[in-house]
Design an enzyme around this catalytic site. Structure first.
Site, PDB file in Angstrom:
ATOM      1  N   GLU A 158       0.824  -1.213   0.000  1.00  0.00           N
ATOM      2  CA  GLU A 158       0.000   0.000   0.000  1.00  0.00           C
ATOM      3  C   GLU A 158       0.860   1.265   0.000  1.00  0.00           C
ATOM      4  OE1 GLU A 158      -2.686  -0.690   3.360  1.00  0.00           O
ATOM      5  OE2 GLU A 158      -4.072  -1.717   2.011  1.00  0.00           O
TER       6      GLU A 158
ATOM      7  N   HIS B  21     -15.808  -7.858   1.445  1.00  0.00           N
ATOM      8  CA  HIS B  21     -15.326  -6.561   0.972  1.00  0.00           C
ATOM      9  C   HIS B  21     -16.325  -5.784   0.118  1.00  0.00           C
ATOM     10  CE1 HIS B  21     -12.210  -3.725   1.256  1.00  0.00           C
ATOM     11  NE2 HIS B  21     -11.222  -4.591   1.403  1.00  0.00           N
TER      12      HIS B  21
ATOM     13  N   GLU C 299     -12.462  -2.552  12.348  1.00  0.00           N
ATOM     14  CA  GLU C 299     -12.456  -1.808  11.084  1.00  0.00           C
ATOM     15  C   GLU C 299     -13.579  -2.269  10.162  1.00  0.00           C
ATOM     16  OE1 GLU C 299      -8.810  -2.137   8.854  1.00  0.00           O
ATOM     17  OE2 GLU C 299      -9.663  -1.117   7.110  1.00  0.00           O
TER      18      GLU C 299
ATOM     19  N   ASP D 285      -8.276  -9.301   4.010  1.00  0.00           N
ATOM     20  CA  ASP D 285      -8.028  -8.192   4.929  1.00  0.00           C
ATOM     21  C   ASP D 285      -9.057  -8.107   6.041  1.00  0.00           C
ATOM     22  OD1 ASP D 285      -7.045  -5.942   6.088  1.00  0.00           O
ATOM     23  OD2 ASP D 285      -7.665  -4.558   4.524  1.00  0.00           O
TER      24      ASP D 285
END
Ligand code: BDP
Length: 679
Positions: free
Chosen positions: A280, A491, A381, A353
């Protein structure tokens, strides 16, 4: 033994009081802000009145003083003997009790402290046995929190206020919260903390910041906690103007060596580095044509003489056309066996993730010649931030159902702690911090047992309360999976903040693997990501038996169905419903569960102090609203492909798809109105 005369330490109250600097008075049932976590309240008046007899022969270290202080404060039983024995140094301990006394024995000071907290835990959860002998040894040597805290006080993916670390006041001003933080961690066996974000500012290694880090390390040390830092791989360039950060360059190596010497000069028990490299946008060895192993080994060799370690993250994915779920494996698996012995490859539990549910990351079964550690995310998150009650122990246990405990050498957890009065934003998010510590100590503890312990210490031993609320906790993860991403979906969050749903989110000129449509692949034929041999073939990264199990639509566990397969809308599920009907039922089930949680919680009012009762009640309302929002958004959007009705017996949507798509999500609208009291 009889010959040894135990000194009864008359503890100087005023000295010990400073060990936990902020005195918390016994809080009344009416007003409890949650700041004392699961720990006994420090009760000065009781200590002045009558203290139990605590004996210890030996050097009174700070750690032992803390143990004595904790027992003086909260133990309500027989006299206690703390005893250090010779032998291999471990954090383990033995507690033996008789009618007359209790003995806590360990080979280390910190082992005695852990034994102390364990004894208090047993007492406070109501299972005191007069004739017991308990031996505990931590399963993992390294039990570590990762703070994603930035030096400006913000926390990446933090939902409980600002960072605990007041960098601008350090090292001169030491907040009382540092000790409270250390005490809470020690009480559950956490023995390491990475202070700063993996997206690391090079500044953390500056002379100025290292002095601040030293001040924190000094406070944490007596509690058995070592400090680690996340480092930016380009630090030699950014801090000292070197022209390169190539790990094979002599000047670069020299730079790191000097830096490491400086750190150990300040902090002799410094733990080591955590590195996010070539991920990233972060710099890393690959910028210079070197491998991750070459980068990690350079640092590891320098840290080795000091017994420091490198935790090198495997969270990498390139902007290629290949399935994102395969990328960390493709890059790291070929490096198996190349990492230096003090490198731990830190791998997220799943291949993508921290999604509400993922199959395990296949790297865990493909790198037998490397030391691996798992990274869990305690901060929510992808699980409703600090607004949703989601107990994470079942999720972590699910990981261990696939990956045997001994496969990993250590566990890291991305912390959910901040400056909010109750530390974690949601009172029940404290349970995740607690459970993380307990699991790192003993991964075979059941989520039920941990929830039981936590509830009794944090709220009350009242059986009706414990049974009912434990039931909520135990169902909460599955409920969240159902109202967010059932059957292996993943996601489909709004891109900017990962809070609400945005399954329709699609854009040109953006990395495809940052877009929900890349993951759900809904079309008129069906929904889901084909990762079988006819698709991306990510299933091939699993051992043969699992590759076959996951790769075959008929045998793939339904909880992973849309993770591994693109499935027709009318496909028959095991219960004979069509996939579409099952999807609708799952979303609905999630919503109904949260409504049930609300009902149960409301009934708990007589057992809970007013403040925490109301705080949780308010959060559950938000969770309920969000669950409906998820259900409506996902079903109405997917219905544009399936063209099938939502089964009539289910709750009808209350939003229109158009409204939800036009509504630009502003995260501030979704924050809990009661959140954000700062400490
Ligand atoms: C993702 C987060 C991002 C982190 C990254 C990481 O969205 O903020 O920096 O993981 O783990 O989950 O490095």
């Amino acid at each position: 033994m009889t010959k040894i005369k135990y000194l009864t330490i008359i503890v100087c109250l005023s000295n010990l009081m400073s060990l936990v600097a902020q005195t918390r008075m016994e809080s009344s049932l009416k007003e409890n802000d949650g700041s004392q976590l699961w720990l006994p309240t420090i009760n000065v008046s009781k200590m002045k009145e009558k203290t139990p007899q605590i004996s210890y022969q030996g050097k009174l270290s700070k750690t032992i003083s803390i143990a004595i202080f904790e027992l003086q404060n909260a133990w309500r039983g027989q006299p206690i003997i703390l005893e250090k024995t010779r032998g291999k140094k471990t954090d383990g301990f033995t507690i033996s009790s008789s009618e007359r006394q209790i003995q806590i024995v360990s080979t280390t000071d910190v082992g005695l402290l852990y034994g102390t907290y364990h004894l208090l835990r047993i007492q406070n959860t109501g299972i005191v046995d007069k004739n017991c002998s308990i031996t505990e040894t931590p399963f993992y040597e390294l039990r570590i929190l990762n703070h994603w805290d930035n030096l400006d006080g913000t926390i990446e993916r933090g939902y409980a206020g600002k960072s605990l670390w007041n960098w601008s006041d350090l090292p001169d001003t030491l907040s009382p919260h540092y000790k409270e933080y250390a005490r809470a961690n020690a009480s559950i066996g956490i023995n390491g903390t990475v202070l700063n974000n993996v997206n690391a500012s090079p500044e953390i290694l500056s002379d100025n910041y290292l002095k601040k880090v030293k001040a924190l390390a000094n406070i944490f040390r007596p509690y058995g906690i070592r400090v680690y830092l996340s480092v930016n791989f380009a630090s030699p360039i950014k801090l000292s103007g070197l022209h390169t950060a190539d790990p094979l360059n002599k000047e670069v190596i020299q730079w790191w060596k000097k830096k490491v010497d400086q750190i150990y000069d300040l902090i002799p028990d410094f733990g080591g580095f955590l590195v996010k490299a070539n991920s990233e946008g972060q710099p890393g060895p690959c910028d210079y044509g070197r491998t991750h192993a070459e980068g990690a080994n350079m640092l590891a060799k320098i840290l080795q003489p000091y017994h420091g370690i490198v935790m090198w993250r495997a969270f990498v994915y390139h902007a290629t056309n290949d399935d994102r779920a395969k990328q960390a494996y493709l890059e790291f698996q070929p490096l198996d066996g190349q990492f230096h012995k003090n490198v731990l490859v830190q791998i997220k539990n799943g291949p993508i993730d921290f999604q509400p549910r993922e199959p395990y990351n296949p790297l865990f079964s493909a790198m037998p010649n490397s030391q691996l550690m798992v990274e869990f995310q305690i901060t929510q998150e992808y699980l409703g931030f600090s607004n949703h009650l989601v107990y994470l122990a079942p999720l972590w246990k699910e990981f261990f159902a696939s990956v045997p405990f001994h496969t990993v050498k250590a566990i890291a957890g991305v912390a959910n702690i901040g400056s909010d009065k109750n530390w974690c934003g949601h009172h029940f998010a404290q349970a995740n911090w607690y459970a993380f510590g307990r699991i790192t100590w003993n991964p075979s503890l059941s989520p039920e047992k941990i929830a039981d312990e936590w509830l009794k210490q944090t709220f009350t031993n009242e059986p009706q309360f414990v049974t009912s609320v434990k039931n909520i906790m135990m169902q909460s993860h599955e409920a969240a999976v159902n109202y967010m991403m059932p059957l292996g979906l993943h996601h489909i969050f709004a891109g900017e903040h990962h809070y609400g749903p945005e399954p329709w989110y699609n854009m040109l000129n953006v990395r495809q693997d940052w877009l929900p449509v890349y993951y759900h692949k809904a079309d008129s034929a069906g929904i889901g990501f084909n990762r079988s041999s006819t698709g991306s073939n990510a299933t091939a990264h699993y051992p043969d038996s699992l590759c076959q199990l996951y790769g075959n639509i008929k045998t793939c566990p339904e909880k992973y169905l849309l993770w591994f397969h693109h499935v027709p809308w009318t496909y028959r599920m095991k219960n004979n419903r069509t996939l579409w009907d099952e999807l609708c039922n799952s979303y609905d089930k999630g919503v109904q569960k949260v409504r049930f949680f609300q009902q149960v919680w409301d009934k708990m009012e007589p057992h809970v102090d007013t403040r925490r009762f109301k705080d949780v009640q308010t959060k559950l309302k938000i969770q309920s609203r969000d669950a409906v929002w998820w259900k409506d958004a996902c079903l109405l959007y997917f219905q544009t492909f399936s063209r099938l009705p939502i089964p009539y017996e289910l709750e009808r949507p209350i939003h229109t798809l158009e409204d939800m798509m036009n509504f630009k999500l502003k995260i501030s609208n979704y924050e809990c109105p009661t959140a954000g009291f700062s400490k």
